[in-house]
Scaffold this motif. Structure first.
Motif, PDB file in Angstrom:
ATOM      1  N   GLY A 183      -4.302 -27.440 -18.784  1.00  0.00           N
ATOM      2  CA  GLY A 183      -3.818 -27.451 -17.410  1.00  0.00           C
ATOM      3  C   GLY A 183      -4.903 -27.358 -16.364  1.00  0.00           C
ATOM      4  N   SER A 184      -6.111 -26.973 -16.770  1.00  0.00           N
ATOM      5  CA  SER A 184      -7.231 -26.896 -15.823  1.00  0.00           C
ATOM      6  C   SER A 184      -8.537 -27.112 -16.574  1.00  0.00           C
ATOM      7  N   LEU A 185      -9.569 -27.456 -15.825  1.00  0.00           N
ATOM      8  CA  LEU A 185     -10.870 -27.761 -16.415  1.00  0.00           C
ATOM      9  C   LEU A 185     -11.747 -26.515 -16.395  1.00  0.00           C
ATOM     10  N   GLN A 186     -11.531 -25.650 -17.383  1.00  0.00           N
ATOM     11  CA  GLN A 186     -12.267 -24.398 -17.468  1.00  0.00           C
ATOM     12  C   GLN A 186     -12.871 -24.229 -18.857  1.00  0.00           C
ATOM     13  N   ARG A 187     -13.989 -23.535 -18.884  1.00  0.00           N
ATOM     14  CA  ARG A 187     -14.659 -23.249 -20.161  1.00  0.00           C
ATOM     15  C   ARG A 187     -13.683 -22.561 -21.113  1.00  0.00           C
ATOM     16  N   GLY A 188     -13.635 -23.042 -22.342  1.00  0.00           N
ATOM     17  CA  GLY A 188     -12.771 -22.441 -23.346  1.00  0.00           C
ATOM     18  C   GLY A 188     -11.410 -23.085 -23.474  1.00  0.00           C
ATOM     19  N   LYS A 189     -11.003 -23.876 -22.477  1.00  0.00           N
ATOM     20  CA  LYS A 189      -9.727 -24.570 -22.570  1.00  0.00           C
ATOM     21  C   LYS A 189      -9.906 -25.911 -23.285  1.00  0.00           C
ATOM     22  N   LEU A 190      -8.805 -26.459 -23.725  1.00  0.00           N
ATOM     23  CA  LEU A 190      -8.864 -27.731 -24.428  1.00  0.00           C
ATOM     24  C   LEU A 190      -9.391 -28.830 -23.507  1.00  0.00           C
ATOM     25  N   ALA A 191     -10.112 -29.758 -24.102  1.00  0.00           N
ATOM     26  CA  ALA A 191     -10.658 -30.889 -23.341  1.00  0.00           C
ATOM     27  C   ALA A 191      -9.545 -31.903 -23.107  1.00  0.00           C
ATOM     28  N   ASP A 192      -8.720 -31.638 -22.097  1.00  0.00           N
ATOM     29  CA  ASP A 192      -7.616 -32.507 -21.694  1.00  0.00           C
ATOM     30  C   ASP A 192      -7.880 -32.977 -20.278  1.00  0.00           C
ATOM     31  N   PHE A 193      -8.295 -34.230 -20.122  1.00  0.00           N
ATOM     32  CA  PHE A 193      -8.567 -34.732 -18.776  1.00  0.00           C
ATOM     33  C   PHE A 193      -8.575 -36.258 -18.786  1.00  0.00           C
ATOM     34  N   SER A 194      -8.565 -36.818 -17.584  1.00  0.00           N
ATOM     35  CA  SER A 194      -8.655 -38.269 -17.448  1.00  0.00           C
ATOM     36  C   SER A 194      -9.783 -38.606 -16.491  1.00  0.00           C
ATOM     37  N   VAL A 195     -10.328 -39.805 -16.664  1.00  0.00           N
ATOM     38  CA  VAL A 195     -11.418 -40.294 -15.814  1.00  0.00           C
ATOM     39  C   VAL A 195     -10.922 -41.532 -15.095  1.00  0.00           C
ATOM     40  N   ARG A 196     -10.957 -41.481 -13.766  1.00  0.00           N
ATOM     41  CA  ARG A 196     -10.391 -42.551 -12.948  1.00  0.00           C
ATOM     42  C   ARG A 196     -11.481 -43.280 -12.166  1.00  0.00           C
ATOM     43  N   THR A 197     -11.138 -44.499 -11.752  1.00  0.00           N
ATOM     44  CA  THR A 197     -12.076 -45.301 -10.967  1.00  0.00           C
ATOM     45  C   THR A 197     -12.153 -44.852  -9.521  1.00  0.00           C
ATOM     46  N   ALA A 198     -11.141 -44.110  -9.057  1.00  0.00           N
ATOM     47  CA  ALA A 198     -11.062 -43.668  -7.669  1.00  0.00           C
ATOM     48  C   ALA A 198     -10.126 -42.465  -7.606  1.00  0.00           C
ATOM     49  N   PRO A 199     -10.081 -41.753  -6.484  1.00  0.00           N
ATOM     50  CA  PRO A 199      -9.149 -40.628  -6.378  1.00  0.00           C
ATOM     51  C   PRO A 199      -7.701 -41.062  -6.606  1.00  0.00           C
ATOM     52  N   LEU A 200      -6.876 -40.148  -7.047  1.00  0.00           N
ATOM     53  CA  LEU A 200      -5.465 -40.427  -7.284  1.00  0.00           C
ATOM     54  C   LEU A 200      -4.794 -40.985  -6.043  1.00  0.00           C
ATOM     55  N   SER A 201      -5.222 -40.536  -4.881  1.00  0.00           N
ATOM     56  CA  SER A 201      -4.606 -40.969  -3.629  1.00  0.00           C
ATOM     57  C   SER A 201      -4.894 -42.428  -3.289  1.00  0.00           C
ATOM     58  N   ASP A 202      -5.875 -43.025  -3.953  1.00  0.00           N
ATOM     59  CA  ASP A 202      -6.192 -44.439  -3.749  1.00  0.00           C
ATOM     60  C   ASP A 202      -5.223 -45.274  -4.594  1.00  0.00           C
ATOM     61  N   LYS A 203      -4.461 -46.132  -3.945  1.00  0.00           N
ATOM     62  CA  LYS A 203      -3.443 -46.902  -4.667  1.00  0.00           C
ATOM     63  C   LYS A 203      -4.048 -47.847  -5.706  1.00  0.00           C
ATOM     64  N   ASN A 204      -5.343 -48.089  -5.626  1.00  0.00           N
ATOM     65  CA  ASN A 204      -6.008 -48.953  -6.609  1.00  0.00           C
ATOM     66  C   ASN A 204      -6.668 -48.154  -7.739  1.00  0.00           C
ATOM     67  N   SER A 205      -6.474 -46.837  -7.741  1.00  0.00           N
ATOM     68  CA  SER A 205      -7.073 -45.992  -8.762  1.00  0.00           C
ATOM     69  C   SER A 205      -6.505 -46.317 -10.146  1.00  0.00           C
ATOM     70  N   LYS A 206      -7.395 -46.415 -11.137  1.00  0.00           N
ATOM     71  CA  LYS A 206      -6.986 -46.674 -12.518  1.00  0.00           C
ATOM     72  C   LYS A 206      -7.677 -45.709 -13.462  1.00  0.00           C
ATOM     73  N   VAL A 207      -7.031 -45.450 -14.566  1.00  0.00           N
ATOM     74  CA  VAL A 207      -7.611 -44.570 -15.582  1.00  0.00           C
ATOM     75  C   VAL A 207      -8.500 -45.391 -16.507  1.00  0.00           C
ATOM     76  N   LEU A 208      -9.769 -44.995 -16.593  1.00  0.00           N
ATOM     77  CA  LEU A 208     -10.710 -45.648 -17.506  1.00  0.00           C
ATOM     78  C   LEU A 208     -10.702 -44.989 -18.874  1.00  0.00           C
ATOM     79  N   TYR A 209     -10.708 -43.637 -18.868  1.00  0.00           N
ATOM     80  CA  TYR A 209     -10.752 -42.886 -20.113  1.00  0.00           C
ATOM     81  C   TYR A 209      -9.670 -41.804 -20.099  1.00  0.00           C
ATOM     82  N   GLY A 210      -9.086 -41.586 -21.256  1.00  0.00           N
ATOM     83  CA  GLY A 210      -8.178 -40.466 -21.438  1.00  0.00           C
ATOM     84  C   GLY A 210      -8.705 -39.596 -22.559  1.00  0.00           C
ATOM     85  N   ILE A 211      -8.868 -38.307 -22.281  1.00  0.00           N
ATOM     86  CA  ILE A 211      -9.387 -37.392 -23.288  1.00  0.00           C
ATOM     87  C   ILE A 211      -8.312 -36.332 -23.544  1.00  0.00           C
TER      88      ILE A 211
END
Length: 452
Positions: free
Chosen positions: A409-437
């Motif tokens: 649920g958050s990016l903190q030391r000790g938590k599971l590596a659950d995150f996504s990498v996007r081309t732009a902020p979520l608020s940008d309608k052209n934002s896309k996910v490049l990587y899913g971890i």
């Protein structure tokens, strides 16, 4: 004796060294020069994120990158978000049965035909086709609480890490809830709202009686007859014992009131799912400490609002030629349009009102099409939602309701590596996910959104 002791010490040191080497045998991975959007709304630019063995080791500035790390440079253009969490979805589930034959005795159809199936396990009801998991993953989701498509009591809810076709093999937490909804199995009892409410009361009564019988027989078998077994009633024990909640889907105000009445009468723990009109009951939901896994699935704008939006877009694009059309309407039509707009904005503002009222509010896809997710997010942003509030809704808030906030649920030391990498902020309608971890497993998507 001294020689033996020296040998034992040497062997122990060798063993410790062996274990330490094994602990570091899996290479770390790192993303550098990225912008991290934390669940609490903090944004850190020029950051580094390091993870190993599925766990985050560091996230932020001035991070020391391990010597064995595989490093990917974000080039100051990539944006990292905590993995979104679907608080309740039916991705990958088999479909509910259709065109079932009419039972010989519609008033006593049996559990399965009646849609009363709390004994169903999610793991046993996945479709062969696993494409839906990849579709939701490439939207930025890494974890989902998954249920089964069905009717009245459709089955258990389990939490999975989203890893494409391998999702069914990546269980995170099982039997966290039982799913209920006011949806009857066609042609069989209970087939009305009142009948379903009565049936739920009776099921709880029967489960309590059976549990008591089984306990008495186990303690004094010489005084009681053997207790019968009933998989359906036994599946309700964790709910009746308040070990897990009902995930109860309800959207309109009247149904939500009915659900709250049942909660008070029977005494079960409750998480409201979808809750499109939950804002009308916000104060009572907060008072009763009922969390809401809210749907952000929104209706289309009323036609006159859509027409105004299209006109404004043309003007913004420099195409403001007069069409010669007038939009003269009667007072009655004006009142009708005003009511339409009010109803539309009530639905749009539902999640925000719940959060502002202090209701524990998370996210649920609740039947929404994956292809519509981006559209609904943009609609919320265009209507005054802050990006940080939406990220919080779909990450740490949902994790807390599911009881998994210590792990994800958050990016903190000790938590599971659950995150996504996007081309732009979520608020940008052209934002896309490049990587899913998800739990450290790295999945790359092409610019066109296809899984690689």
């Amino acid at each position: 004796m001294k020689i033996i002791m020296q040998f034992c010490v040497a062997a122990l040191l060798l063993l410790c060294t062996y274990h330490d080497t094994r602990a570091q045998s899996t290479p770390a991975q790192a993303l550098t020069n990225i912008t991290i959007h934390h669940a609490d709304g903090t944004v850190v630019t020029g950051a580094t994120l390091v993870w190993r063995n599925g766990t985050i080791e560091a996230a932020g500035l001035n991070v020391t990158i391990p010597f064995d790390a595989r490093v990917r440079d974000g080039g100051d253009s990539l944006h990292v978000y905590p993995g979104f969490i679907d608080g309740y979805g039916t991705w990958g589930s088999v479909d509910a049965p259709t065109n079932q034959p009419r039972p010989d005795r519609p008033g006593e159809p049996g559990y399965q035909r009646a849609g009363i199936q709390p004994d169903r396990a999610t793991s046993q009801n996945f479709k062969t086709d696993k494409r839906e998991f990849a579709e939701i993953q490439q939207l930025g989701f890494t974890v989902a609480a998954l249920g089964i498509k069905g009717f009245f009591l459709s089955g258990q809810v389990d939490v999975y890490h989203l890893t494409g076709a391998e999702t069914p093999d990546n269980l995170m937490a099982d039997r966290i809830a039982q799913k209920v909804q006011f949806v009857s199995s066609p042609g069989a009892y209970p087939n009305t709202l009142m009948a379903m409410m009565t049936s739920l009361r009776q099921l709880f009564h029967n489960a309590s009686a059976l549990q008591k019988h089984q306990k008495l027989y186990a303690e004094t078998p010489d005084r009681y007859s053997p207790a019968p077994r009933d998989a359906v009633l036994e599946a309700l024990y964790p709910v009746s014992d308040n070990r897990i909640p009902f995930f109860f889907s309800a959207d309109n105000r009247e149904d939500i009131q009915r659900v709250l009445k049942l909660k008070d009468e029977i005494g079960f723990n409750l998480v409201l799912v979808s809750g499109k009109e939950a804002y009308t009951m916000a104060d009572e939901l907060k008072r009763k400490n009922v969390p809401v896994l809210v749907s952000i699935e929104l209706p289309e704008k009323p036609s006159h609002m859509k027409k105004e939006t299209d006109k404004k877009e043309k003007e913004d694009n420099g195409n403001n030629q007069e069409s010669g059309e007038t939009d003269e309407i009667s007072a009655e039509e004006a009142n009708f349009r005003e009511r339409q707009e009010s109803a539309y904005y009530d639905l749009v503002n539902n999640a925000r009102r719940l959060m502002e009222a202090g209701v524990k509010t998370g996210f649920s896809s609740s039947g929404m099409k994956a292809s519509d997710f981006g559209k609904h997010v943009q609609t919320l942003l265009e209507n005054g939602y802050e990006e940080a509030a939406l990220v919080r809704l779909m990450t740490i808030n949902t994790a807390a309701i599911l009881g998994i906030e210590r792990n994800t649920g958050s990016l903190q030391r000790g938590k599971l590596a659950d995150f996504s990498v996007r081309t732009a902020p979520l608020s940008d309608k052209n934002s896309k996910v490049l990587y899913g971890i998800s739990a450290g497993k790295f999945t790359e998507f092409s610019q066109e959104g296809r899984r690689r």
